[in-house]
Write a protein that holds these residues in place. Structure first.
Motif, mmCIF file in Angstrom:
data_model
loop_
_atom_site.group_PDB
_atom_site.id
_atom_site.type_symbol
_atom_site.label_atom_id
_atom_site.label_comp_id
_atom_site.label_asym_id
_atom_site.label_seq_id
_atom_site.Cartn_x
_atom_site.Cartn_y
_atom_site.Cartn_z
ATOM 1 N N UNK A 15 -83.947 20.784 -3.378
ATOM 2 C CA UNK A 15 -84.748 21.903 -3.213
ATOM 3 C C UNK A 15 -84.661 22.679 -1.368
ATOM 4 N N UNK A 16 -84.551 24.504 -2.042
ATOM 5 C CA UNK A 16 -84.506 25.178 -0.825
ATOM 6 C C UNK A 16 -85.560 25.259 -0.508
ATOM 7 N N UNK A 17 -86.318 25.221 1.074
ATOM 8 C CA UNK A 17 -87.476 25.348 1.703
ATOM 9 C C UNK A 17 -87.525 26.253 2.549
ATOM 10 N N UNK A 18 -88.608 26.842 2.971
ATOM 11 C CA UNK A 18 -88.784 28.651 3.604
ATOM 12 C C UNK A 18 -88.779 27.632 5.042
ATOM 13 N N UNK A 19 -87.701 28.225 6.018
ATOM 14 C CA UNK A 19 -87.660 27.525 7.826
ATOM 15 C C UNK A 19 -89.571 27.692 8.380
ATOM 16 N N UNK A 20 -89.221 26.962 8.942
ATOM 17 C CA UNK A 20 -90.532 27.003 9.348
ATOM 18 C C UNK A 20 -89.943 28.110 10.665
ATOM 19 N N UNK A 21 -91.148 28.700 11.199
ATOM 20 C CA UNK A 21 -91.653 29.613 11.897
ATOM 21 C C UNK A 21 -90.708 28.925 13.682
ATOM 22 N N UNK A 22 -91.444 28.358 14.135
ATOM 23 C CA UNK A 22 -90.956 27.442 15.290
ATOM 24 C C UNK A 22 -89.131 27.627 15.197
ATOM 25 N N UNK A 23 -88.522 27.195 14.153
ATOM 26 C CA UNK A 23 -86.927 26.631 13.829
ATOM 27 C C UNK A 23 -86.603 28.225 14.231
ATOM 28 N N UNK A 24 -87.364 29.232 13.081
ATOM 29 C CA UNK A 24 -87.034 30.184 13.559
ATOM 30 C C UNK A 24 -86.812 31.084 14.961
ATOM 31 N N UNK A 25 -87.659 31.193 15.510
ATOM 32 C CA UNK A 25 -87.778 31.700 17.005
ATOM 33 C C UNK A 25 -86.861 30.969 17.788
ATOM 34 N N UNK A 26 -85.988 30.081 17.687
ATOM 35 C CA UNK A 26 -84.993 28.982 17.797
ATOM 36 C C UNK A 26 -83.697 29.894 17.846
ATOM 37 N N UNK A 28 -82.367 28.637 15.076
ATOM 38 C CA UNK A 28 -81.735 27.846 14.130
ATOM 39 C C UNK A 28 -81.999 28.412 12.361
ATOM 40 N N UNK A 29 -81.687 27.805 11.657
ATOM 41 C CA UNK A 29 -81.392 27.876 10.421
ATOM 42 C C UNK A 29 -81.925 26.250 9.927
ATOM 43 N N UNK A 30 -82.086 26.250 8.618
ATOM 44 C CA UNK A 30 -82.928 24.640 8.055
ATOM 45 C C UNK A 30 -81.398 24.062 6.825
ATOM 46 N N UNK A 51 -87.192 20.045 6.612
ATOM 47 C CA UNK A 51 -86.471 21.204 7.679
ATOM 48 C C UNK A 51 -86.554 20.440 8.359
ATOM 49 N N UNK A 52 -85.268 20.718 9.371
ATOM 50 C CA UNK A 52 -85.057 20.905 10.947
ATOM 51 C C UNK A 52 -83.974 21.303 11.793
ATOM 52 N N UNK A 53 -84.187 22.166 12.808
ATOM 53 C CA UNK A 53 -83.585 22.979 13.714
ATOM 54 C C UNK A 53 -82.365 22.246 14.152
ATOM 55 N N UNK A 54 -81.537 22.753 13.731
ATOM 56 C CA UNK A 54 -80.083 21.912 13.955
ATOM 57 C C UNK A 54 -78.998 22.247 13.615
#
Length: 286
Positions: A15-26, A28-30, A51-54
């Protein structure tokens, strides 16, 4: 005629989820875990995801969907939107770079023998006859480095090149640097278990990002990377003792990366400890 076992692994759709805002500032992708184990129920079954910024690097290309270290595996990795496509290069007897993990051709091809004792022409005469979904690629050859780099260009994915040197050959690093630079990847990520290979290529390709690979991290290795201007360390994530060195690596300003991570819980643990670069066969972005 030697027998091979062909395996076809079909990964579940997540399932496609929206990238967390914090991850976006780094920047990174989801990323999501496709499955703890390969599934064979088609492409409609949902599985747990998170979700994980990695940064995820496809191990030997997306080898879960296509034979490892092949052009189709590069395309599969690009289609899945990995951050990079890792592949292995080694020398033939006539000094040409081909893409194969093993020093022996028997596991992945219809031939036998050491790559280091075969000419490029001999290696190219072989056909890939193992790997996931290999039946879909009946005429696939062992790629040259140039072919894999061209595939990265064509499909829009960054190469992550691991240099194999265990056969004792003496590479012409000026020639290798020319091949990589000539395809527009002067800043490519270069990996090796051999520090001499990294420093040897770095002399001719100074803009590359060099990561030292190790099965067991030591303080001496960390200092050796610092002394030689190597930018990162990639360690075996399955060896628990390596985890205690993560802070030491980061404290020296080195990139911390781990291989090969196919377990979602291990990835979560590595992330919590500050590892954002992961090489994987089974975890992929959507």
């Amino acid at each position: 005629m030697k027998r091979k076992r062909f395996s076809i692994i079909i990964f579940a759709v997540v399932v496609v989820l929206v990238l967390a805002a914090a991850a976006g500032t780094l920047g990174f992708k989801s990323y999501y875990k496709a499955s703890e184990t390969p599934v064979s129920l088609g492409l409609s079954e949902k599985v747990d995801s998170f979700i994980m910024p990695v940064r995820l690097i496809a191990h030997r290309g997306f080898s879960g969907l296509a034979p490892e270290n092949t052009v189709p595996a590069v395309k599969a990795a690009a289609d899945a939107d990995y951050d990079g496509c890792e592949f292995d290069i080694r020398l033939t007897s006539d000094g040409q770079w081909v893409v194969l993990h093993d020093n022996d051709v028997s596991r992945m091809t219809d031939g036998e023998g050491l790559v280091s004792e075969m000419t490029l022409e001999q290696v190219r005469a072989l056909r890939i006859d193992a790997g996931n979904n290999v039946i879909q690629y009946p005429d696939e050859q062992v790629p040259t480095l140039e072919e894999m780099l061209k595939a990265c260009v064509d499909y829009g994915i960054a190469p992550v090149i691991e240099i194999k040197t265990e056969d004792g050959q003496e590479p012409d690093y000026a020639y290798l640097a020319g091949l990589i630079r000539g395809m527009g990847f002067a800043d490519a990520r270069i990996l090796s278990f051999d520090m001499d290979a990294l420093t040897g290529l770095k002399e001719y390709l100074p803009d590359g990002a060099y990561w030292f690979l190790t099965s067991k991290v030591t303080t001496q290795q960390i200092q050796l990377c610092v002394q030689n201007g190597v930018q990162g360390i990639g360690f075996n994530a399955s060896r628990k003792s390596n985890l205690r060195y993560i802070d030491n690596i980061a404290d020296e300003g080195l990139v911390v990366s781990a291989w090969t991570v196919d377990n979602i819980h291990l990835l979560d643990r590595l992330y919590d400890k500050g590892v954002f670069y992961i090489t994987t066969n089974m975890i992929y972005p959507v």
